[in-house]
Design an enzyme around this catalytic site. Structure first.
Site, mmCIF file in Angstrom:
data_model
loop_
_atom_site.group_PDB
_atom_site.id
_atom_site.type_symbol
_atom_site.label_atom_id
_atom_site.label_comp_id
_atom_site.label_asym_id
_atom_site.label_seq_id
_atom_site.Cartn_x
_atom_site.Cartn_y
_atom_site.Cartn_z
ATOM 1 N N ASN A 1 0.900 -1.157 0.000
ATOM 2 C CA ASN A 1 0.000 0.000 0.000
ATOM 3 C C ASN A 1 0.937 1.205 0.000
ATOM 4 O O ASN A 1 1.613 1.469 0.999
ATOM 5 C CB ASN A 1 -0.861 -0.033 1.249
ATOM 6 C CG ASN A 1 -2.019 0.931 1.276
ATOM 7 O OD1 ASN A 1 -2.645 1.089 2.315
ATOM 8 N ND2 ASN A 1 -2.346 1.585 0.177
ATOM 9 N N ASN B 1 -6.214 10.812 -0.136
ATOM 10 C CA ASN B 1 -6.381 9.721 -1.092
ATOM 11 C C ASN B 1 -5.826 10.135 -2.450
ATOM 12 O O ASN B 1 -5.625 11.321 -2.729
ATOM 13 C CB ASN B 1 -7.861 9.350 -1.226
ATOM 14 C CG ASN B 1 -8.430 8.750 0.035
ATOM 15 O OD1 ASN B 1 -7.822 7.882 0.652
ATOM 16 N ND2 ASN B 1 -9.607 9.218 0.433
ATOM 17 N N CYS C 1 -5.146 6.152 7.919
ATOM 18 C CA CYS C 1 -4.653 5.078 7.059
ATOM 19 C C CYS C 1 -3.715 4.231 7.898
ATOM 20 O O CYS C 1 -2.668 4.714 8.338
ATOM 21 C CB CYS C 1 -3.932 5.644 5.830
ATOM 22 S SG CYS C 1 -3.222 4.360 4.776
ATOM 23 N N ASN D 1 -1.853 1.477 7.195
ATOM 24 C CA ASN D 1 -0.537 1.247 6.605
ATOM 25 C C ASN D 1 0.239 2.555 6.532
ATOM 26 O O ASN D 1 1.448 2.592 6.747
ATOM 27 C CB ASN D 1 -0.673 0.652 5.204
ATOM 28 C CG ASN D 1 -1.146 -0.791 5.228
ATOM 29 O OD1 ASN D 1 -0.742 -1.568 6.083
ATOM 30 N ND2 ASN D 1 -2.009 -1.151 4.297
ATOM 31 N N ASN E 1 -12.271 5.238 10.396
ATOM 32 C CA ASN E 1 -12.861 5.495 9.086
ATOM 33 C C ASN E 1 -13.803 4.334 8.764
ATOM 34 O O ASN E 1 -13.763 3.283 9.414
ATOM 35 C CB ASN E 1 -11.777 5.686 8.007
ATOM 36 C CG ASN E 1 -10.841 4.498 7.883
ATOM 37 O OD1 ASN E 1 -10.956 3.518 8.602
ATOM 38 N ND2 ASN E 1 -9.909 4.571 6.965
ATOM 39 N N ASN F 1 -14.961 2.014 2.606
ATOM 40 C CA ASN F 1 -14.048 1.036 2.041
ATOM 41 C C ASN F 1 -14.746 -0.315 2.103
ATOM 42 O O ASN F 1 -15.462 -0.611 3.074
ATOM 43 C CB ASN F 1 -12.756 0.986 2.855
ATOM 44 C CG ASN F 1 -12.081 2.338 2.967
ATOM 45 O OD1 ASN F 1 -11.477 2.821 2.030
ATOM 46 N ND2 ASN F 1 -12.198 2.970 4.136
ATOM 47 N N GLU G 1 -10.729 0.666 -1.877
ATOM 48 C CA GLU G 1 -10.673 1.841 -1.016
ATOM 49 C C GLU G 1 -11.380 3.014 -1.682
ATOM 50 O O GLU G 1 -11.167 3.286 -2.864
ATOM 51 C CB GLU G 1 -9.221 2.224 -0.727
ATOM 52 C CG GLU G 1 -8.491 1.250 0.185
ATOM 53 C CD GLU G 1 -7.224 1.864 0.760
ATOM 54 O OE1 GLU G 1 -7.329 2.936 1.404
ATOM 55 O OE2 GLU G 1 -6.144 1.289 0.548
ATOM 56 N N CYS H 1 -4.708 -2.608 2.857
ATOM 57 C CA CYS H 1 -5.364 -1.511 3.580
ATOM 58 C C CYS H 1 -5.292 -1.852 5.052
ATOM 59 O O CYS H 1 -5.857 -2.865 5.483
ATOM 60 C CB CYS H 1 -6.808 -1.338 3.126
ATOM 61 S SG CYS H 1 -7.734 -0.093 4.066
ATOM 62 N N THR I 1 -6.409 -0.173 7.926
ATOM 63 C CA THR I 1 -7.677 -0.103 8.655
ATOM 64 C C THR I 1 -8.636 -1.165 8.135
ATOM 65 O O THR I 1 -9.431 -1.728 8.897
ATOM 66 C CB THR I 1 -8.307 1.291 8.525
ATOM 67 O OG1 THR I 1 -8.416 1.648 7.149
ATOM 68 C CG2 THR I 1 -7.484 2.340 9.260
#
Length: 325
Positions: free
Chosen positions: A26, A90, A99, A101, A193, A226, A253, A262, A264
């Site tokens: 990612n 994004n 995020c 990662n 998120n 997502n 995403e 991803c 999260t």
């Protein structure tokens, strides 16, 4: 100087210094704007993230002091040591809350810049979803790249969006995915998120899903979502005697499309499968994504931890004129 210069500086700045990094593939473009002198515009983010005409990435992460962003007041009230803010965008230029990662890569970036000593204690990172605490840990021995540093992140509180009724029913949404024959029930999970998780019968269905187009989620989430497609892989016992669950996942995403991982989303996938499994389900999960494997652990107090590698692969000076932004 990095990012978009102020109008007064525009004529003096010809290039943009960036760093490229990834967490389980990612990938992100990182900018050092610690003093907040830059205007990180949507067009610039899209140009940097463009995989053909830019640097390429799933998103752009700006390093800035928490005191210099509107959300920073809440961050510093929660933890005055959260000096650095992860301003995440994004690939389409939209602003995102968090995020998983990305925050690991952000920690590795701060370490590279000499702004955090991982042997001196945890790092408090400001994000739009609140403060996230990061520590460096030994690699978990789940990949061939065990010499790559791992970072564990307390991702904060999580919740199932539909509450007890959703747990009882097993779902609170329906999702249509191109390539799958019918609409599937799914479970909404908030990890700072929004996520919508649906379980598939096996690898064949996971392979058949076409995530080049966004899945259709009903009811439509007010801020988008997502979407994670997961295949539960059962449970096993780790070398320390702890029972560990395993899942395999693909993700679409919002604002990006399908990504190789991803963070999260991995948390959401593990939490959803754990909820479906019921009482006695493991608190530790290994989540396999196309870009590698991460570990998700349910913590006391309603928090969840994400652990995985973070790699900084390149530094570059990008010609602003060539970006066309």
């Amino acid at each position: 100087m990095t990012g978009t210069p102020s109008p007064a500086a525009a004529e003096r700045v010809a290039s943009l210094h960036v760093t490229k990094g990834h967490g389980t593939e990612n990938d992100f473009v990182l900018l050092d704007d610690r003093d907040g002198a830059l205007d990180l515009s949507g067009p610039l983010v899209r140009a940097l993230a463009d995989r053909h005409a830019g640097v390429g990435g799933d998103g752009v992460i700006r390093l800035i002091e928490s005191s210099r962003v509107p959300e920073g007041a809440a961050v510093l009230a929660a933890d005055p040591s959260a000096r650095w803010f992860m301003d995440y965008r994004n690939a389409d230029g939209s602003v995102a809350e968090m995020c998983g990662n990305g925050v690991r890569v952000f920690a590795a970036y701060l370490e590279r810049l000499g702004l955090w000593d991982p042997f001196g204690g945890e790092l408090a990172v400001g994000t739009r979803a609140g403060v996230r605490w990061v520590r460096r840990i030994p690699a978990a021995g789940v990949s061939s790249a065990d010499d790559v540093p791992w970072y564990a992140v307390d991702m904060g509180p999580w919740s199932l969006l539909g509450g007890p009724r959703a747990i009882e029913a097993g779902y609170d949404a329906e999702v249509a995915v191109v390539g799958l024959a019918e609409v599937r029930p799914a479970l909404g999970v908030d990890v700072g998120n929004p996520h919508t998780v649906l379980a598939l019968a096996g690898q064949a269905e996971l392979d058949a899903a076409d995530l080049t187009r966004a899945p259709v989620v009903v009811p439509v989430p007010p801020h988008g979502t997502n979407v994670e497609l997961v295949v539960p892989l059962g449970e096993g016992t780790g070398p320390d005697g702890v029972v560990v669950g395993r899942v395999r996942m693909r993700v679409h995403e919002r604002g990006v499309g399908e990504t190789r991982s991803c963070g999260t989303g991995a948390c959401a996938a593990a939490l959803a499968v754990r909820a479906w499994a019921g009482d006695g389900a493991p608190d530790v999960w290994l989540v396999e994504v196309p870009g590698g494997t991460v570990r998700v652990s349910v913590l006391p107090g309603g928090h969840v931890e994400l652990a995985g590698p973070a790699v900084l692969v390149a530094d570059a000076d990008v010609a602003l004129a060539a970006l066309g932004a």
